[in-house]
Design a protein around this motif. Sequence first.
Motif, PDB file in Angstrom:
ATOM      1  N   TYR A  88      25.223   0.415 -12.196  1.00 39.83           N
ATOM      2  CA  TYR A  88      24.229   0.608 -13.261  1.00 39.83           C
ATOM      3  C   TYR A  88      23.357   1.809 -12.849  1.00 39.83           C
ATOM      4  O   TYR A  88      22.189   1.650 -12.484  1.00 39.83           O
ATOM      5  N   ARG A  89      23.938   3.009 -12.908  1.00 44.59           N
ATOM      6  CA  ARG A  89      23.259   4.167 -12.321  1.00 44.59           C
ATOM      7  C   ARG A  89      22.568   5.069 -13.329  1.00 44.59           C
ATOM      8  O   ARG A  89      21.595   5.726 -12.991  1.00 44.59           O
ATOM      9  N   ARG A  90      23.058   5.100 -14.534  1.00 44.47           N
ATOM     10  CA  ARG A  90      22.502   6.043 -15.500  1.00 44.47           C
ATOM     11  C   ARG A  90      21.027   5.777 -15.787  1.00 44.47           C
ATOM     12  O   ARG A  90      20.232   6.696 -16.000  1.00 44.47           O
ATOM     13  N   TYR A  91      20.670   4.502 -15.792  1.00 43.72           N
ATOM     14  CA  TYR A  91      19.288   4.117 -16.127  1.00 43.72           C
ATOM     15  C   TYR A  91      18.592   3.411 -14.964  1.00 43.72           C
ATOM     16  O   TYR A  91      17.586   2.726 -15.171  1.00 43.72           O
ATOM     17  N   ASP A  92      19.118   3.562 -13.748  1.00 43.70           N
ATOM     18  CA  ASP A  92      18.625   2.718 -12.660  1.00 43.70           C
ATOM     19  C   ASP A  92      17.159   2.952 -12.320  1.00 43.70           C
ATOM     20  O   ASP A  92      16.406   1.997 -12.101  1.00 43.70           O
ATOM     21  N   GLU A  93      16.703   4.203 -12.293  1.00 40.23           N
ATOM     22  CA  GLU A  93      15.314   4.484 -11.921  1.00 40.23           C
ATOM     23  C   GLU A  93      14.342   3.899 -12.946  1.00 40.23           C
ATOM     24  O   GLU A  93      13.388   3.201 -12.598  1.00 40.23           O
ATOM     25  N   ARG A  94      14.599   4.187 -14.219  1.00 39.10           N
ATOM     26  CA  ARG A  94      13.722   3.678 -15.279  1.00 39.10           C
ATOM     27  C   ARG A  94      13.763   2.158 -15.335  1.00 39.10           C
ATOM     28  O   ARG A  94      12.720   1.497 -15.450  1.00 39.10           O
ATOM     29  N   THR A  95      14.970   1.599 -15.243  1.00 38.62           N
ATOM     30  CA  THR A  95      15.116   0.149 -15.337  1.00 38.62           C
ATOM     31  C   THR A  95      14.440  -0.554 -14.164  1.00 38.62           C
ATOM     32  O   THR A  95      13.818  -1.602 -14.343  1.00 38.62           O
ATOM     33  N   ALA A  96      14.549   0.010 -12.973  1.00 42.28           N
ATOM     34  CA  ALA A  96      13.900  -0.583 -11.799  1.00 42.28           C
ATOM     35  C   ALA A  96      12.388  -0.661 -12.006  1.00 42.28           C
ATOM     36  O   ALA A  96      11.747  -1.659 -11.647  1.00 42.28           O
ATOM     37  N   THR A  97      11.822   0.384 -12.604  1.00 40.29           N
ATOM     38  CA  THR A  97      10.383   0.381 -12.886  1.00 40.29           C
ATOM     39  C   THR A  97      10.040  -0.667 -13.937  1.00 40.29           C
ATOM     40  O   THR A  97       9.067  -1.424 -13.801  1.00 40.29           O
ATOM     41  N   GLN A  98      10.836  -0.723 -15.000  1.00 48.20           N
ATOM     42  CA  GLN A  98      10.585  -1.701 -16.063  1.00 48.20           C
ATOM     43  C   GLN A  98      10.679  -3.133 -15.541  1.00 48.20           C
ATOM     44  O   GLN A  98       9.877  -3.991 -15.923  1.00 48.20           O
TER      45      GLN A  98
END
Length: 215
Positions: A88-98
């Motif tokens: 799940y890499r495409r959105y990993d940074e944003r998703t981790a924050t959310q």
Amino acid sequence: MDRDERVVRELVSGYGRTYAEEAGIRLKDTPQPLYRLLVLSLLLSARIRASVAVAAARALHEDHLDSPGRMAGAGRQRRVDALGRAGYRRYDERTATQLGDGAALLAERWAGDLRRLHREAGDDTGELRRLLQEEPGIGPAGADIFLREAQRVWPDIAPYLDGKALSGAGRLGLPEDPEKLAELAGDTQPAVLAAALVRAALDKEVAEDCLRRAA
């Protein structure tokens, strides 16, 4: 048995597995499985393959990030790493924050218990859908995913068949009306029916297979 009943029977028998089941969530009306479902709903609502989102939900659980307290207390990089292991890499940074922000809000506002959110909404499913969207990363699609699955343990909102599920019904030539679909499904749980209809909406081959077997 008429044509529509046959189509629904084939759909449910072949594709009636909820996404919670696929992610290994034994859904109950208790805080932890409901929270895991919320996380799964957030992951599934991104523009990414459902199989990757399910794998990411499993990876977070395996890393013990399965409660608001643990999710909020984990470092952001730990969440990124768990998502990355599942692809799940495409959105990993944003998703981790959310995920971190959402866990903190859930803990603060509803004591980490989505049943409190449910009670706050009362008998108003629209209000329930709105409250879910206060969670970072949960938009209309994420709220619909959660409610389609949660109706298994929150029967007061059933049958919850949103636009995505009804588009699957349309592809199958079934009535695009929640009450009529629930009647056609008989004893089938609405959450199972909803998941099967969504699979038909997302995959033309699913619909074609059901129609072929029902002919």
